[in-house]
Scaffold this motif. Sequence first.
Motif, PDB file in Angstrom:
ATOM      1  N   TRP A  78      12.524  49.955  15.595  1.00  0.00           N
ATOM      2  CA  TRP A  78      11.552  49.435  15.671  1.00  0.00           C
ATOM      3  C   TRP A  78      11.511  49.179  14.035  1.00  0.00           C
ATOM      4  O   TRP A  78      10.373  48.870  13.719  1.00  0.00           O
ATOM      5  N   ASP A  79      12.338  50.022  13.303  1.00  0.00           N
ATOM      6  CA  ASP A  79      12.140  49.789  11.770  1.00  0.00           C
ATOM      7  C   ASP A  79      10.261  50.802  11.380  1.00  0.00           C
ATOM      8  O   ASP A  79      10.149  50.002  10.377  1.00  0.00           O
ATOM      9  N   GLY A 172       5.526  46.370  13.130  1.00  0.00           N
ATOM     10  CA  GLY A 172       4.794  45.178  13.588  1.00  0.00           C
ATOM     11  C   GLY A 172       4.292  44.096  12.545  1.00  0.00           C
ATOM     12  O   GLY A 172       5.068  42.966  12.940  1.00  0.00           O
ATOM     13  N   PRO A 173       3.559  44.640  11.622  1.00  0.00           N
ATOM     14  CA  PRO A 173       3.061  43.527  10.538  1.00  0.00           C
ATOM     15  C   PRO A 173       3.145  43.270   9.523  1.00  0.00           C
ATOM     16  O   PRO A 173       2.637  42.688   8.537  1.00  0.00           O
ATOM     17  N   LEU A 174       4.713  43.295   9.531  1.00  0.00           N
ATOM     18  CA  LEU A 174       5.098  43.900   7.771  1.00  0.00           C
ATOM     19  C   LEU A 174       5.139  42.795   7.387  1.00  0.00           C
ATOM     20  O   LEU A 174       4.658  42.714   5.546  1.00  0.00           O
ATOM     21  N   ASP A 179       1.265  48.334   4.880  1.00  0.00           N
ATOM     22  CA  ASP A 179       0.194  49.481   5.478  1.00  0.00           C
ATOM     23  C   ASP A 179      -0.121  49.235   6.164  1.00  0.00           C
ATOM     24  O   ASP A 179      -1.535  49.039   6.415  1.00  0.00           O
ATOM     25  N   VAL A 180       0.335  49.596   7.707  1.00  0.00           N
ATOM     26  CA  VAL A 180      -0.440  49.491   8.577  1.00  0.00           C
ATOM     27  C   VAL A 180      -1.632  50.475   8.929  1.00  0.00           C
ATOM     28  O   VAL A 180      -2.562  50.260   9.380  1.00  0.00           O
ATOM     29  N   PHE A 203       7.738  45.725  19.499  1.00  0.00           N
ATOM     30  CA  PHE A 203       8.264  45.262  17.989  1.00  0.00           C
ATOM     31  C   PHE A 203       7.499  44.807  16.896  1.00  0.00           C
ATOM     32  O   PHE A 203       6.999  45.236  15.965  1.00  0.00           O
ATOM     33  N   ASP A 204       6.738  43.683  17.444  1.00  0.00           N
ATOM     34  CA  ASP A 204       5.591  42.977  16.259  1.00  0.00           C
ATOM     35  C   ASP A 204       4.673  42.916  17.229  1.00  0.00           C
ATOM     36  O   ASP A 204       3.493  41.672  16.875  1.00  0.00           O
ATOM     37  N   THR A 205       4.045  43.085  18.310  1.00  0.00           N
ATOM     38  CA  THR A 205       2.750  43.206  18.939  1.00  0.00           C
ATOM     39  C   THR A 205       1.943  43.874  19.713  1.00  0.00           C
ATOM     40  O   THR A 205       2.285  45.455  19.149  1.00  0.00           O
TER      41      THR A 205
END
Length: 262
Positions: A78-79, A172-174, A179-180, A203-205
């Motif tokens: 997931w990076d 996910g919100p990159l 910065d989450v 991954f992005d949810t």
Amino acid sequence: MATLPNPLPSLATSGLPLPPGTLVDATTDGPWHEPLLWYADGPAAPGTWASLRDAGRALGLLPVLIDRGSRDQGPEAWDLGPADTSYPGDHDAEEVLSEIWDAYAEDELDTENAWPGLAPTPLADGPDNPEKLAAEMADMLAADGMPLEDARLALVPARRSADIPAAIGWSGPLNHENDVARLCAVLRSWEDRFGIRVLSLGFDTLTVSVARPPTTEAEALALAAEHFAFCPDNIQQSTLNTLEAYAEKALLNQEGWSFWWD
């Protein structure tokens, strides 16, 4: 901010009744100096969310469902970026939301309205207490035939549910926010006002339960502005592509909110 000890390195001797699982330390910068999360090797079973939440909380661990999604990828892929993640408590939810609103609302919503401010706490009591509702909805999400086809239960070192994405350096919100932790400050505010709990990460949810949802059109519409700033794709890349439609269909009396960043 004082950093709390990470209990994951000693998880094997913690006494928690865990199924076989994996400790994840993979990040975009290589292996992290300590595990970021543990997640089960097999699908989540009914009731395990509640049991691990109750047992893990004393150790500083909270549950979240890992959604492997259509990519069939676990968090190793997931990076994750903990090195680029700050602390949610260092940010103010309204400042984060108003900043994003001012940057995007006029172009993407075709509105010249100023940031309306934070939505009020709903006047009506919620249908359930937050922890009970979260456990019930987690079991529903992971059940056969439900939205998360291969949900794995995970444990994350965090003291409050809203901090879970930041605790693992989730990216996910990159494409929307680098910065989450800034979005976790919003999740903290939603915890306080709406009784949300973070249920699942992909991954992005992101999916949360909502113990105190808006129960009037006015409350829902005020909240829709926050959702746009938090995740514009929820509205811009949806059939509910106005604040009014989104408020009516996705927020009013809804006990679950889902987010997806393109």
